[in-house]
Design an enzyme around this catalytic site. Structure first.
Site, PDB file in Angstrom:
ATOM      1  N   SER A   1       0.887  -1.171   0.000  1.00  0.00           N
ATOM      2  CA  SER A   1       0.000   0.000   0.000  1.00  0.00           C
ATOM      3  C   SER A   1       0.923   1.220   0.000  1.00  0.00           C
ATOM      4  O   SER A   1       2.116   1.097   0.316  1.00  0.00           O
ATOM      5  CB  SER A   1      -0.842  -0.015   1.276  1.00  0.00           C
ATOM      6  OG  SER A   1      -1.447   1.237   1.498  1.00  0.00           O
TER       7      SER A   1
ATOM      8  N   TYR B   1      -1.981  -1.487  10.253  1.00  0.00           N
ATOM      9  CA  TYR B   1      -2.025  -1.732   8.810  1.00  0.00           C
ATOM     10  C   TYR B   1      -0.703  -1.298   8.171  1.00  0.00           C
ATOM     11  O   TYR B   1      -0.087  -2.040   7.403  1.00  0.00           O
ATOM     12  CB  TYR B   1      -3.199  -0.940   8.217  1.00  0.00           C
ATOM     13  CG  TYR B   1      -3.403  -1.100   6.730  1.00  0.00           C
ATOM     14  CD1 TYR B   1      -4.063  -2.204   6.212  1.00  0.00           C
ATOM     15  CD2 TYR B   1      -2.945  -0.124   5.845  1.00  0.00           C
ATOM     16  CE1 TYR B   1      -4.261  -2.338   4.841  1.00  0.00           C
ATOM     17  CE2 TYR B   1      -3.140  -0.254   4.478  1.00  0.00           C
ATOM     18  CZ  TYR B   1      -3.800  -1.365   3.985  1.00  0.00           C
ATOM     19  OH  TYR B   1      -3.987  -1.500   2.623  1.00  0.00           O
TER      20      TYR B   1
HETATM   21  N1  LIG Z   1      -8.741  -0.639  -1.627  1.00  0.00           N
HETATM   22  C1  LIG Z   1      -7.738   0.200  -1.417  1.00  0.00           C
HETATM   23  O1  LIG Z   1      -7.911   1.418  -1.476  1.00  0.00           O
HETATM   24  C2  LIG Z   1      -6.364  -0.328  -1.125  1.00  0.00           C
HETATM   25  C3  LIG Z   1      -5.306   0.594  -0.963  1.00  0.00           C
HETATM   26  C4  LIG Z   1      -4.039   0.125  -0.694  1.00  0.00           C
HETATM   27  C5  LIG Z   1      -3.815  -1.233  -0.599  1.00  0.00           C
HETATM   28  N2  LIG Z   1      -4.846  -2.100  -0.758  1.00  0.00           N
HETATM   29  C6  LIG Z   1      -4.560  -3.524  -0.622  1.00  0.00           C
HETATM   30  O2  LIG Z   1      -5.082  -4.241  -1.710  1.00  0.00           O
HETATM   31  C7  LIG Z   1      -5.274  -5.591  -1.315  1.00  0.00           C
HETATM   32  C8  LIG Z   1      -6.623  -6.075  -1.809  1.00  0.00           C
HETATM   33  O3  LIG Z   1      -7.641  -5.367  -1.147  1.00  0.00           O
HETATM   34  P1  LIG Z   1      -8.933  -4.826  -1.885  1.00  0.00           P
HETATM   35  O4  LIG Z   1      -8.934  -3.358  -1.737  1.00  0.00           O
HETATM   36  O5  LIG Z   1      -9.059  -5.419  -3.221  1.00  0.00           O
HETATM   37  O6  LIG Z   1     -10.072  -5.384  -0.903  1.00  0.00           O
HETATM   38  P2  LIG Z   1     -11.243  -6.434  -1.133  1.00  0.00           P
HETATM   39  O7  LIG Z   1     -11.840  -6.627   0.215  1.00  0.00           O
HETATM   40  O8  LIG Z   1     -12.129  -6.008  -2.236  1.00  0.00           O
HETATM   41  O9  LIG Z   1     -10.465  -7.754  -1.568  1.00  0.00           O
HETATM   42  C9  LIG Z   1      -9.684  -8.479  -0.654  1.00  0.00           C
HETATM   43  C10 LIG Z   1     -10.053  -9.948  -0.750  1.00  0.00           C
HETATM   44  O10 LIG Z   1      -9.227 -10.663   0.172  1.00  0.00           O
HETATM   45  C11 LIG Z   1     -10.033 -11.643   0.809  1.00  0.00           C
HETATM   46  N3  LIG Z   1      -9.446 -12.000   2.114  1.00  0.00           N
HETATM   47  C12 LIG Z   1      -9.483 -11.306   3.267  1.00  0.00           C
HETATM   48  N4  LIG Z   1      -8.875 -11.996   4.238  1.00  0.00           N
HETATM   49  C13 LIG Z   1      -8.436 -13.165   3.679  1.00  0.00           C
HETATM   50  C14 LIG Z   1      -7.755 -14.294   4.179  1.00  0.00           C
HETATM   51  N5  LIG Z   1      -7.391 -14.392   5.479  1.00  0.00           N
HETATM   52  N6  LIG Z   1      -7.468 -15.300   3.332  1.00  0.00           N
HETATM   53  C15 LIG Z   1      -7.849 -15.240   2.022  1.00  0.00           C
HETATM   54  N7  LIG Z   1      -8.517 -14.203   1.498  1.00  0.00           N
HETATM   55  C16 LIG Z   1      -8.801 -13.164   2.317  1.00  0.00           C
HETATM   56  C17 LIG Z   1     -11.392 -10.968   0.961  1.00  0.00           C
HETATM   57  O11 LIG Z   1     -12.430 -11.921   1.136  1.00  0.00           O
HETATM   58  C18 LIG Z   1     -11.497 -10.206  -0.352  1.00  0.00           C
HETATM   59  O12 LIG Z   1     -12.153 -10.995  -1.351  1.00  0.00           O
HETATM   60  C19 LIG Z   1      -5.103  -5.628   0.203  1.00  0.00           C
HETATM   61  O13 LIG Z   1      -3.840  -6.159   0.507  1.00  0.00           O
HETATM   62  C20 LIG Z   1      -5.193  -4.178   0.586  1.00  0.00           C
HETATM   63  O14 LIG Z   1      -4.498  -3.903   1.775  1.00  0.00           O
HETATM   64  C21 LIG Z   1      -6.116  -1.689  -1.029  1.00  0.00           C
END
Ligand SMILES: NC(=O)c1ccc[n+]([C@@H]2O[C@H](COP(=O)([O-])OP(=O)(O)OC[C@H]3O[C@@H](n4cnc5c(N)ncnc54)[C@H](O)[C@@H]3O)[C@@H](O)[C@H]2O)c1
Length: 301
Positions: free
Chosen positions: A143, A156
């Site tokens: 991130s 986080y």
């Molecule tokens: N959305 C944002 O703005 C943002 C910003 C920076 C970083 N990120 C990172 O992007 C990555 C993906 O997140 P996203 O935004 O797509 O969220 P999201 O919730 O849409 O997708 C994340 C997926 O991971 C799955 N998940 C959660 N815990 C799990 C586990 N223990 N085992 C297996 N699967 C699991 C969830 O069910 C979900 O389907 C994360 O690492 C998040 O920290 C997101």
């Protein structure tokens, strides 16, 4: 890597958001895609979207903090398709609140998924990728919070800093095996992460943070303005082709990153302040490196 046809990609969190975007884009580029997710509804949604675009795909229900289940998932990937050459450690969770109010459960859940899950992915897949011997690529999702910390997202950010550090070290370690490593640092993505608390295990229920419908609504409003996951994954595809170390396709990140690293660099004392110390410490480090190289050579002989 620039030919993705037939290569197997394993994507955690592949049922939603960033992971599903990666599955769609790398699927369109020709990969056979395995998505793993802790949520069956996300898996079902992701598999339908992949089948609709005619990507060869498979889904595995997996909690990335479960090491035994992770090993079984890797066996399943090989049984269904072939050893993975692309690994996307994407799944992650977030919950925000005052760092000083955090409980051990807040720590254990977020560190366990956001950092421990990446460690488990690396420990499970790297030996298999090396044994397969055809090179590959790993994309770890950190991130912007992996470089810039804030008190409301302290746990986080600690986990994401760790993901960046691990990724940099892994990049050096895996270069001799033709396995590239990139770390993706998004700022805001249109995803379902606002509802991450739904996957928080009951054993970690004790939280020091306040979380209710209003919190959820505010978070959802931020993420609704985020980058489309497929657009983000397009940047990832281009970065994998170039074996680019950091993937940060957010222009607004430049100024805060410059300010942050300037503060760090400005904290370093000038070379004139301690020339003898520099020479002594650098010589010791060179000697240590030579000794380690010699010890490794002897062990191989
Ligand atoms: N959305 C944002 O703005 C943002 C910003 C920076 C970083 N990120 C990172 O992007 C990555 C993906 O997140 P996203 O935004 O797509 O969220 P999201 O919730 O849409 O997708 C994340 C997926 O991971 C799955 N998940 C959660 N815990 C799990 C586990 N223990 N085992 C297996 N699967 C699991 C969830 O069910 C979900 O389907 C994360 O690492 C998040 O920290 C997101």
């Amino acid at each position: 890597m620039d030919d993705f046809r037939g290569k197997v990609a394993f994507i955690t969190g592949g049922g939603s958001g960033v992971g599903l975007g990666q599955a769609k884009v790398f699927g369109k580029a020709g990969c056979r895609v395995v998505i793993a997710d802790i949520r069956q509804d996300h898996l079902d949604h992701g598999l339908k979207a992949l089948k609709d675009q005619k990507t060869e795909c498979h889904g595995i229900l997996l909690d990335i903090t479960d090491r035994d289940a992770y090993a079984r998932a890797a066996d399943e990937v090989e049984r269904v398709f072939a050893p993975a050459q692309l690994l996307f450690n994407t799944a992650g969770v977030s919950i925000f609140g005052p760092l000083e109010k955090s409980t051990y459960s807040d720590w254990d859940w977020q560190m366990g998924v956001n950092f421990g899950g990446v460690v488990n992915g690396v420990q499970t897949f790297v030996p298999r990728m090396i044994a397969f011997g055809k090179g590959g690529h790993i994309v770890n999702t950190a991130s912007l919070g992996g470089f810039l910390s804030s008190s409301f997202a302290g746990i986080y950010c600690a986990a994401k800093f760790a993901v960046v550090g691990l990724s940099d070290a892994l990049r050096e370690a895996l270069a001799p095996y033709q396995i590239g490593v990139s770390v993706l640092c998004p700022a805001n993505v249109k995803s379902n992460i606002a509802e991450a608390v739904k996957t928080r295990p009951a054993k970690y229920a004790d939280s020091g943070y306040h979380y209710d419908e209003e919190t959820f609504a505010s978070l959802s409003r931020i993420y609704s303005q985020g980058m489309e996951p497929v657009e983000l994954a397009g940047h990832v595809l281009e970065a994998v082709k170039k074996n680019q170390q950091y993937i940060i396709p957010y222009p607004e990140a430049r100024a805060p990153l410059e300010a942050h690293f300037k503060t760090i660099v400005d904290s370093v004392t000038s070379p004139e302040s301690d020339p003898d110390g520099i020479a002594k410490r650098q010589a010791a480090m060179m000697k240590y490196r030579d000794e380690v190289a010699e010890q490794q050579r002897k062990r191989k002989a």
